[in-house]
Design a protein around this motif. Structure first.
Motif, PDB file in Angstrom:
ATOM      1  N   ARG A   1      29.829  53.559 -30.353  1.00 58.43           N
ATOM      2  CA  ARG A   1      31.220  53.101 -30.389  1.00 58.43           C
ATOM      3  C   ARG A   1      32.141  54.218 -30.866  1.00 58.43           C
ATOM      4  NH1 ARG A   1      30.479  48.427 -32.498  1.00 58.43           N
ATOM      5  NH2 ARG A   1      30.490  49.132 -34.662  1.00 58.43           N
ATOM      6  N   VAL A   2      31.734  54.904 -31.927  1.00 56.57           N
ATOM      7  CA  VAL A   2      32.534  56.024 -32.432  1.00 56.57           C
ATOM      8  C   VAL A   2      32.630  57.127 -31.375  1.00 56.57           C
ATOM      9  CG1 VAL A   2      32.630  57.859 -34.168  1.00 56.57           C
ATOM     10  CG2 VAL A   2      31.996  55.539 -34.844  1.00 56.57           C
ATOM     11  N   SER A   3      31.492  57.426 -30.743  1.00 54.08           N
ATOM     12  CA  SER A   3      31.462  58.497 -29.747  1.00 54.08           C
ATOM     13  C   SER A   3      32.390  58.191 -28.579  1.00 54.08           C
ATOM     14  CB  SER A   3      30.022  58.678 -29.247  1.00 54.08           C
ATOM     15  OG  SER A   3      29.939  59.700 -28.295  1.00 54.08           O
ATOM     16  N   PHE A   4      32.315  56.972 -28.045  1.00 49.54           N
ATOM     17  CA  PHE A   4      33.167  56.608 -26.911  1.00 49.54           C
ATOM     18  C   PHE A   4      34.637  56.561 -27.320  1.00 49.54           C
ATOM     19  CE2 PHE A   4      29.190  54.847 -25.061  1.00 49.54           C
ATOM     20  CZ  PHE A   4      29.227  55.551 -23.861  1.00 49.54           C
ATOM     21  N   THR A   5      34.910  56.160 -28.557  1.00 47.30           N
ATOM     22  CA  THR A   5      36.293  56.136 -29.031  1.00 47.30           C
ATOM     23  C   THR A   5      36.862  57.543 -29.130  1.00 47.30           C
ATOM     24  OG1 THR A   5      35.847  54.119 -30.300  1.00 47.30           O
ATOM     25  CG2 THR A   5      37.825  55.356 -30.881  1.00 47.30           C
TER      26      THR A   5
ATOM     27  N   ASN B   1      21.511  48.725 -34.546  1.00 48.19           N
ATOM     28  CA  ASN B   1      22.871  48.624 -35.097  1.00 48.19           C
ATOM     29  C   ASN B   1      23.499  49.997 -35.309  1.00 48.19           C
ATOM     30  OD1 ASN B   1      22.767  45.832 -35.155  1.00 48.19           O
ATOM     31  ND2 ASN B   1      21.995  45.748 -37.258  1.00 48.19           N
TER      32      ASN B   1
ATOM     33  N   ILE C   1      24.472  51.435 -31.921  1.00 45.87           N
ATOM     34  CA  ILE C   1      25.681  50.787 -31.391  1.00 45.87           C
ATOM     35  C   ILE C   1      26.914  51.318 -32.090  1.00 45.87           C
ATOM     36  CG2 ILE C   1      26.916  48.584 -31.251  1.00 45.87           C
ATOM     37  CD1 ILE C   1      24.154  47.259 -30.839  1.00 45.87           C
ATOM     38  N   ASN C   2      26.849  51.457 -33.412  1.00 46.02           N
ATOM     39  CA  ASN C   2      28.001  51.973 -34.158  1.00 46.02           C
ATOM     40  C   ASN C   2      28.306  53.417 -33.769  1.00 46.02           C
ATOM     41  OD1 ASN C   2      29.945  51.856 -36.542  1.00 46.02           O
ATOM     42  ND2 ASN C   2      28.648  53.571 -37.121  1.00 46.02           N
ATOM     43  N   ASN C   3      27.265  54.233 -33.687  1.00 48.02           N
ATOM     44  CA  ASN C   3      27.474  55.639 -33.317  1.00 48.02           C
ATOM     45  C   ASN C   3      28.035  55.776 -31.907  1.00 48.02           C
ATOM     46  OD1 ASN C   3      26.523  56.485 -35.788  1.00 48.02           O
ATOM     47  ND2 ASN C   3      24.455  56.925 -35.070  1.00 48.02           N
TER      48      ASN C   3
END
Length: 334
Positions: free
Chosen positions: A190-194, A183, A186-188
């Motif tokens: 998501r932030v990185s790709f954003t 989890n 996945i969160n990290n």
């Protein structure tokens, strides 16, 4: 004739037809066997581009010959020989390709990513500076105005720190570490790709995300410091943050490169700039993913564990950060 009997009757070639067929195809089988033997002894990299194409073509051709030999009952010995050739060809072409791909990944991790960091060190520094600027802003306003803390952080977190004197990062339940690690990753990611994708908006979104996340960290750090909880807070943050924060800076640099290609292509045309800086951004982002995977494992299994002394957490975090800096300065030999 019964169905059962018909199934037992296989088409077959006459002896003379079989000999002519073997005479026509045998040169291909021998050539494939030669290329396979050479590849296994000297390595597939020794084959020229033309020989690699020939190898793939011969593999497909001999696979067809194997199917014909099985269909027309050409004999167990010939069928076994063709089966052996196709098995070797499959292993070399497909499994060899996968080994080459993994070799390329390993080569990038060892040398390609550090080289990419060195080429873009200025952009990475700008991304880190934006985050640190946000951290200073968060610290300044949070220290002077409690209302700013309430504006930036959720009420439950403020209540837990101010009223109960507790940090919100509790120990992860025993046995749930793999799930929590996934989890976190996945969160990290998501932030990185954003952050990186923010470059499509000319880099404005990238700058905003870097600064706002810096403000949030600076505000939270100020809140825990006011309650005398700075030491355990940074003991939690430092081990995984030594990898996670640089990964965010690298993702930020990727976004800034995309924004630069759109707004200031320089001597390049915009299309060429997007191609060049987009490639650099992709390499930065890929390297950052590797760092985030490591950070996720540490954050789930190590950082929150109360049985591990804070001093050891500080030492590990400092060691990881020092090692990461040294890694980023690696030079390919020769």
């Amino acid at each position: 004739m019964s169905r059962r009997l018909r199934l037992r009757l296989l088409p077959s070639l006459s002896f003379m037809d079989l000999k002519r067929w073997i005479a026509r195809r045998e040169a291909n089988w021998q050539r494939l066997e030669h290329l396979l033997h050479r590849s296994q002894k000297q390595g597939i990299a020794t084959l020229t581009a033309a020989e690699l194409r020939e190898l793939a073509s011969l593999y497909r051709s001999v696979s067809g010959d194997l199917a014909r030999a099985q269909t027309y009952a050409a004999g167990p010995r010939l069928t076994e020989q063709l089966q052996h050739l196709t098995t070797q060809g499959y292993a070399l072409i497909y499994q060899g390709n996968r080994q080459q791909e993994w070799g390329a990944v390993w080569d990038f991790v060892r040398w390609g990513f550090p080289a990419t960091l060195q080429r873009n060190r200025g952009t990475v520094a700008i991304a880190a500076g934006l985050f640190l600027l946000g951290g200073v802003v968060g610290w300044w306003f949070a220290w002077r105005d409690p209302g700013f803390v309430a504006l930036m952080l959720p009420p439950w977190l403020i209540e837990q720190v101010r009223d109960r004197g507790e940090l919100w990062m509790g120990s992860i339940i025993l046995g749930s570490e793999p799930v929590q690690s996934a989890n976190i990753m996945i969160n990290n990611l998501r932030v990185s790709f954003t952050v990186a994708a923010g470059g499509i908006a000319g880099g404005v979104l990238t700058v905003y995300i870097l600064v706002i996340n810096g403000i949030l960290l600076g505000t939270a750090a100020t809140l825990v410091a006011q309650q005398g909880l700075a030491m355990p807070f940074w003991a939690f943050v430092l081990p995984h943050g030594a990898l996670e924060l640089p990964a965010i800076f690298v993702a930020g640099a990727a976004g800034l490169l995309l924004g630069r290609a759109l707004l200031w292509p320089g001597a390049y045309g915009r299309r060429d700039a997007l191609q060049y800086y987009g490639g650099e951004a992709a390499r930065l982002l890929f390297g950052g993913v590797v760092l985030l995977i490591g950070a996720g494992v540490i954050e789930a299994f190590f950082s929150p564990q109360p049985l591990i002394p804070d001093l050891f957490k500080y030492l590990l975090g400092t060691g990881l950060l020092t090692g990461l800096i040294a890694y980023g300065q690696r030079q390919r030999p020769g």
